[in-house]
Design an enzyme around this catalytic site. Structure first.
Site, PDB file in Angstrom:
ATOM      1  CG  ASP A   1       1.315   0.605  -8.639  1.00  0.00           C
ATOM      2  OD1 ASP A   1       1.506  -0.134  -7.653  1.00  0.00           O
ATOM      3  OD2 ASP A   1       0.522   1.570  -8.620  1.00  0.00           O
TER       4      ASP A   1
ATOM      5  CG  ASP B   1      -1.797  -1.158   1.314  1.00  0.00           C
ATOM      6  OD1 ASP B   1      -2.652  -1.263   0.437  1.00  0.00           O
ATOM      7  OD2 ASP B   1      -1.636  -1.995   2.221  1.00  0.00           O
TER       8      ASP B   1
HETATM    9  C1  LIG Z   1      -2.066  -3.338  -3.276  1.00  0.00           C
HETATM   10  S1  LIG Z   1      -2.127  -4.774  -2.266  1.00  0.00           S
HETATM   11  C2  LIG Z   1      -1.016  -5.879  -3.064  1.00  0.00           C
HETATM   12  C3  LIG Z   1      -1.346  -7.327  -2.779  1.00  0.00           C
HETATM   13  C4  LIG Z   1      -0.413  -8.373  -3.423  1.00  0.00           C
HETATM   14  N1  LIG Z   1       0.937  -8.304  -2.876  1.00  0.00           N
HETATM   15  C5  LIG Z   1      -0.383  -8.232  -4.940  1.00  0.00           C
HETATM   16  O1  LIG Z   1       0.687  -7.910  -5.458  1.00  0.00           O
HETATM   17  O2  LIG Z   1      -1.421  -8.480  -5.546  1.00  0.00           O
HETATM   18  C6  LIG Z   1      -1.205  -4.196  -0.857  1.00  0.00           C
HETATM   19  C7  LIG Z   1      -1.039  -5.241   0.217  1.00  0.00           C
HETATM   20  O3  LIG Z   1      -0.007  -4.854   1.111  1.00  0.00           O
HETATM   21  C8  LIG Z   1      -0.329  -5.337   2.370  1.00  0.00           C
HETATM   22  N2  LIG Z   1       0.441  -4.610   3.394  1.00  0.00           N
HETATM   23  C9  LIG Z   1       0.727  -3.297   3.473  1.00  0.00           C
HETATM   24  N3  LIG Z   1       1.449  -3.007   4.573  1.00  0.00           N
HETATM   25  C10 LIG Z   1       1.611  -4.182   5.224  1.00  0.00           C
HETATM   26  C11 LIG Z   1       2.234  -4.566   6.428  1.00  0.00           C
HETATM   27  N4  LIG Z   1       2.819  -3.690   7.235  1.00  0.00           N
HETATM   28  N5  LIG Z   1       2.210  -5.866   6.762  1.00  0.00           N
HETATM   29  C12 LIG Z   1       1.592  -6.786   5.969  1.00  0.00           C
HETATM   30  N6  LIG Z   1       0.985  -6.487   4.841  1.00  0.00           N
HETATM   31  C13 LIG Z   1       0.979  -5.210   4.470  1.00  0.00           C
HETATM   32  C14 LIG Z   1      -1.824  -5.112   2.461  1.00  0.00           C
HETATM   33  O4  LIG Z   1      -2.454  -5.916   3.397  1.00  0.00           O
HETATM   34  C15 LIG Z   1      -2.279  -5.464   1.054  1.00  0.00           C
HETATM   35  O5  LIG Z   1      -2.652  -6.805   0.965  1.00  0.00           O
END
Ligand SMILES: C[S@@+](CC[C@H](N)C(=O)[O-])C[C@H]1O[C@@H](n2cnc3c(N)ncnc32)[C@H](O)[C@@H]1O
Length: 248
Positions: A74, A38
């Site tokens: 991205d 994110d």
């Molecule tokens: C845009 S989605 C991408 C999901 C997947 N990696 C993909 O490429 O399709 C962003 C993901 O990052 C995870 N995320 C962000 N910060 C995180 C953290 N501190 N610990 C675990 N997951 C995190 C969110 O839960 C979310 O599933």
């Protein structure tokens, strides 16, 4: 995994900072993939980004000597932000390259590729570990309290918030169990990067009311869990029971 008899995989759904800091041993990790994390684009949300200097420092202590982090995104601004944050620690050698093929097959990769968005990638190779290694969450043994009084006199419930150094315990709900012998409280325990919802039970015995953690949900026994026992004990004391013993 079950169908294909794969037994060397562990899944964890939660905060990556928790698993890296509190579960992985020093030097135990070969590599880590961070795919499209994110971006938290708003300025006031920047500290929610995963790839900041404190995480790079922590990770350097958990990675093996030749360990690495693969970052694919991205989001151009987050990409440069991540490079600068890692650079500022002096702990990584950064190599920019094309993303690994598998990182282009994730759910979000497909989405961005369809939209023909550019995708950025770098690998951060660990040069050395940070001087300080953040400690694992401290596990605590003793978790109960004893009160004098009659539990059946407790009829109402009010939400309790207990703040302590390192977190907050919030007693969210109270229930009477079907046998009428105990009260069960649902408590949300928030610590640095660990949030648990746990059950604390208060049950009547001949020689007093015992308050303790229930094993339901396999909670990690932390300082916050002890604080949850105290929060429930304080609530019971506020209804007229008398605290006989509690561990601080
Ligand atoms: C845009 S989605 C991408 C999901 C997947 N990696 C993909 O490429 O399709 C962003 C993901 O990052 C995870 N995320 C962000 N910060 C995180 C953290 N501190 N610990 C675990 N997951 C995190 C969110 O839960 C979310 O599933």
């Amino acid at each position: 995994m079950k169908r294909d008899r794969i037994s060397n995989v562990r899944l964890f759904r939660g905060d990556a900072r928790f698993i890296v800091r509190d579960v992985l041993e020093r030097g135990s990790l070969s590599g880590i993939y961070v795919n499209f994390p994110d971006p938290w684009p708003r300025k006031r949300h920047l500290e929610k980004r995963l790839l900041r200097a404190p995480f790079f420092e922590l990770l350097s202590t958990r990675l093996a000597d030749d360990g690495w982090l693969s970052f694919t995104t991205d989001h151009e601004e987050y990409f440069h932000f991540g490079l600068e944050e890692a650079e500022s620690t002096g702990l990584y050698h950064i190599v920019r390259a094309d993303p690994p093929a598998a990182a282009l097959e994730t759910k979000y990769a497909m989405k961005w590729r369809e939209m023909e968005k550019p995708i950025f990638h770098a690998t951060f190779h660990r040069l050395k570990a940070a001087g300080h290694s953040p400690p694992l969450i401290q596990r605590i043994e003793m978790h109960h309290a004893i009160l004098d009084g009659d539990l059946s006199t407790v009829t109402g419930f009010e939400k309790v918030v207990r703040r302590f150094k390192g977190g907050t315990a919030i007693v969210l709900e109270g229930f009477r169990d079907l046998t009428n012998a105990s009260l069960i409280f649902k408590v949300r325990v928030e610590e640095t990067d660990l949030v648990q919802e746990i059950l604390i039970q208060a049950y009547q015995k001949e020689d007093g009311v015992f308050v303790s953690l229930q094993p339901f949900g396999d909670p990690l026994s932390t300082r916050g869990v002890r604080e949850a026992v105290h929060a429930v004990t304080d609530f019971l004391a506020s209804t007229g029971l008398t605290v006989r013993q509690k561990w601080i």
